[in-house]
Design an enzyme around this catalytic site. Structure first.
Site, short mmCIF file in Angstrom:
data_model
loop_
_atom_site.label_atom_id
_atom_site.label_comp_id
_atom_site.label_asym_id
_atom_site.label_seq_id
_atom_site.Cartn_x
_atom_site.Cartn_y
_atom_site.Cartn_z
N ASP A 25 0.85 -1.18 0.00
CA ASP A 25 0.00 0.00 0.00
C ASP A 25 0.90 1.24 0.00
O ASP A 25 2.11 1.14 0.09
CB ASP A 25 -0.97 -0.02 1.17
CG ASP A 25 -0.26 -0.07 2.52
OD1 ASP A 25 0.96 0.21 2.57
OD2 ASP A 25 -0.91 -0.39 3.52
N SER A 26 0.30 2.42 -0.10
CA SER A 26 1.09 3.63 -0.30
C SER A 26 1.58 4.26 0.99
O SER A 26 2.44 5.13 0.97
CB SER A 26 0.24 4.67 -1.05
OG SER A 26 -0.80 5.14 -0.21
N CYS A 62 -7.34 -27.51 12.49
CA CYS A 62 -8.55 -28.33 12.66
C CYS A 62 -8.26 -29.82 12.54
O CYS A 62 -8.98 -30.64 13.11
CB CYS A 62 -9.61 -27.90 11.64
SG CYS A 62 -10.27 -26.25 11.98
N HIS A 85 -5.86 -21.04 11.06
CA HIS A 85 -7.23 -21.40 10.68
C HIS A 85 -7.95 -20.25 9.99
O HIS A 85 -8.58 -20.44 8.94
CB HIS A 85 -8.03 -21.84 11.91
CG HIS A 85 -9.50 -21.92 11.61
ND1 HIS A 85 -10.06 -22.98 10.95
CD2 HIS A 85 -10.51 -21.03 11.83
CE1 HIS A 85 -11.36 -22.76 10.77
NE2 HIS A 85 -11.64 -21.57 11.31
#
Length: 380
Positions: free
Chosen positions: A94-95, A311, A337
């Site tokens: 991102d910037s 799980c 998970h």
């Protein structure tokens, strides 16, 4: 020539949702996709090997944080972000704009950029569109973001209009400053708050600049989901069909499905790892707050419908014990998970698009997850 290429594979006959492939320098990404967030060059508590095992195709890192520590110059010296963190698949950065506006209480926006203070030390800092692009060029991510202002809602139409126009000028400056166009793709970011005319203005003007892809910013910042979906409804049609579309900061299961239905290809959010660290799991039947006494003697898996490492090997009772004992292994197991859950959700969404049954899948998922009942507190 652009560093990336979007290939449209199929359009769902029920919804118009898109199945595609995004070709990048570090591999092909099947879309629509959820991107786990590795803010500081790591997805919290998870290793690259674990992410690959759950078929994570791309991860996101944060320009602001990596600029401050360890420094983009050090990452460049290490051979770039891929080499530094030992991740050989695509990376999006991102910037830094969102962090500048969300983490700093004291800031001054000028035409040149933003003067603000370090969110911890209080040190005076300045970031410009050219600076944000230069940092990302040093990081070497496959996909980069333009520097923008993320306006806090609610805001007046006049202010948002001024912000959109300034962000458009910043986007053009960022394009001119971008050096590695053959190796890194720079996306424009559509802003405009919840104003339809300003979203249209932002999108149509950005499209004229011919970015390789387009992000939709300024959402998932406190507005209702109904407002977010409304903004998507009147924004996405102005974005080109031959370029990828990325909805920033969205990671709840219902929003991923609804965003896909509205034509979005890419999503990211810290949600799965953030709530995991507090002992909350996303499961096929809704949210599980593992600290609850209900799970003290529950020796069943976290989610009977899940085949993730957690799980397959550990019980709810054990996870409850770890979280209550503040053991980091518990945070790791629930993070594994949760990230797997969202990646698998998007895999199922892709299959549903391929088979022209996304509305049917949405109905099945929402019923099972408890999202069709507005009074059900399990939804995120």
């Amino acid at each position: 020539m652009s560093a990336i290429r979007y290939e449209l594979i199929h359009i769902d006959k029920q919804t118009g949702a898109r199945l595609g492939k995004l070709h990048t320098p570090h591999g092909v990404i099947e879309t629509p996709i959820f991107m786990p967030v590795g803010t500081q060059a790591t997805v919290k508590t998870l290793s690259p090997e674990e992410l690959k095992a759950m078929n994570s195709q791309i991860i996101l890192s944060n320009t602001y944080h990596l600029w401050l520590q360890p420094g983009d110059d050090i990452i460049k010296e290490a051979g770039g972000l891929h080499q530094f963190m030992q991740w050989d698949k695509p990376i999006l950065t991102d910037s830094g704009g969102f962090q500048v506006f969300s983490l700093s209480n004291i800031r001054k926006i000028t035409e040149e950029g933003v003067h603000f203070r370090h969110h911890k030390s209080g040190e005076k800092l300045f970031l410009s569109p050219e600076g944000a692009i230069g940092i990302q060029n040093n990081l070497g991510s496959d996909i980069m973001m333009s520097f923008d202002e993320c306006v806090e809602l609610p805001a007046t139409h006049d202010y948002v209009k001024q912000s959109v126009e300034r962000t458009l000028r910043w986007a053009e400056r960022g394009l001119k400053a971008h050096n590695n166009t053959d190796r890194q793709a720079l996306f424009g970011i559509v802003q405009g708050g919840d104003f339809e005319d300003l979203r249209k203005l932002s999108a149509t003007e950005l499209v004229k600049l011919d970015f390789p892809g387009y992000s939709i910013g300024g959402l998932s910042v406190g507005e209702t989901k109904e407002t977010m979906y409304k903004v998507l409804d009147y924004t996405v049609p102005f974005l080109p069909s031959d370029k990828p579309r990325y909805l920033m900061g969205v990671g709840s299961a219902d929003a991923l499905i609804e965003g896909t239905i509205r034509g979005v290809d890419m999503f990211d959010c810290v949600l799965p790892t953030r709530i995991a660290r507090h002992g909350t799991a996303m499961t096929s039947r809704g949210r599980v707050v593992i600290k609850n006494k209900l799970y003290e003697r529950d020796f069943s898996p976290l989610d009977h419908d899940c085949d993730c490492y957690t799980c397959k090997n550990y019980s709810r009772a054990y996870l409850r014990h770890l979280i209550k004992a503040e053991e980091t292994f518990g945070q790791r197991l629930i993070s594994i998970h949760n990230v797997h859950f969202l990646l698998n959700l998007m895999k199922n969404v892709r299959e549903a698009i391929k088979e022209d049954r996304l509305l049917d899948y949405k109905e099945e998922f929402f019923n099972k997850y408890g999202l069709n009942n507005p009074n059900n507190l399990r939804q995120f």
